[in-house]
Design an enzyme around this catalytic site. Sequence first.
Site, short mmCIF file in Angstrom:
data_model
loop_
_atom_site.label_atom_id
_atom_site.label_comp_id
_atom_site.label_asym_id
_atom_site.label_seq_id
_atom_site.Cartn_x
_atom_site.Cartn_y
_atom_site.Cartn_z
N ASP A 37 8.88 -44.52 93.02
CA ASP A 37 10.26 -44.77 93.46
C ASP A 37 11.29 -44.12 92.56
OD1 ASP A 37 10.00 -46.31 91.22
OD2 ASP A 37 10.70 -48.18 92.13
N GLU A 39 11.62 -44.54 89.23
CA GLU A 39 11.84 -45.22 87.96
C GLU A 39 11.02 -44.57 86.85
OE1 GLU A 39 12.78 -49.69 89.75
OE2 GLU A 39 10.99 -49.34 88.51
N LYS A 194 45.80 -21.41 75.86
CA LYS A 194 45.54 -21.47 77.29
C LYS A 194 46.01 -22.80 77.86
CE LYS A 194 40.86 -23.46 77.37
NZ LYS A 194 40.85 -24.05 76.07
N ASP A 220 32.70 -21.43 69.56
CA ASP A 220 32.95 -22.72 70.20
C ASP A 220 31.73 -23.60 69.99
OD1 ASP A 220 34.39 -24.62 71.55
OD2 ASP A 220 34.78 -23.37 73.30
N THR A 225 30.94 -23.84 82.11
CA THR A 225 30.85 -22.87 83.20
C THR A 225 31.01 -21.44 82.70
OG1 THR A 225 33.23 -22.93 83.65
CG2 THR A 225 31.84 -24.53 84.81
N GLY A 227 33.82 -20.03 82.26
CA GLY A 227 35.07 -19.47 82.77
C GLY A 227 36.07 -19.20 81.67
#
Length: 315
Positions: A37, A39, A194, A220, A225, A227
């Site tokens: 199921d 789990e 930005k 970073d 994404t 972008g």
Amino acid sequence: MPDMKLFAGNSIPKLAKFIAHRLYINLGNAAVGRFSDGEISVQINENVRGSDVFIIQSTCSPTNDNIMELVVMVDALRRASAGRITAVIPYFGYSRQDRRVRSARVPITAKVVADFLSSIGVDRVLTVDLHAEQIQGFFDVPVDNVFGSLILLEDMLQRELKNPIVVSPDIGGVVRARAIAKLLYDTDMAIIDKRRPRPNISQIMHIIGDVANRDCILVDDMIDTGGTLCKAAEALKERGAKRVFAYATHPIFSGKASENLKKSVIDEVVVCDTIPLEEKIRLLPNVRTLTLAGMLAEAIRRISNEESISAMFEH
């Protein structure tokens, strides 16, 4: 000294094997799967009574499944009388939900996850480059936040950079960029200002700093994404940058990341293996992965031996 044992969930099996290899031990025998199921099913198939146990599990996508898998493993090991349980979470999911924005009716989900882990029997947490360092204070147990960015720095230092400059992709990353710039020949730093109209959509405004005829190092803690990163690279090239390299610890790469990186003017994206890459990302010629296995193995060894973690990063 208690016997050290290493177990792994299903989120980052390759990194877990690398860490075990560095520690000259085998991964613990545990069956972590699913019932019909859906789990989560966990069974520990070896004696852990009194052992110093480490569970390696990034809480990356599918985030909720991986968190529950970790939690159920902790409970199984606790009930099997493990002496101490350390959750090794290279990427800590929900880390961007670390505050309420003014009076918005939103949760602080990073705190919810921290409370969850603290309450079910985790004795200690080892993680890498938390998105916000204050998340350490959300836990009721000790947290060691090690610096994967130093592995990235080693790679930067091996490059033949021409007049380099470190670039922060936003105002929030200035402290990180400044620290990298200081260690990278004490080089100059630039900042990209930005505006973000809505989540995962960003618009580059302008660049603070001179990047003309220079190799730009975008740094970073994570790439989602892609972008923001790709638009940042375009802005840098438009301002005369010679080459653009992007470095980030956590390769989330969700949504249109593959398309964005494929079309990007970024010369190379370098990330760590805190999150496994999908094949379409892994096969991109401008994406390269560095392993944190050595750093995490040493941190685990030090925790088990009650040695200093901070001493790993003293220069």
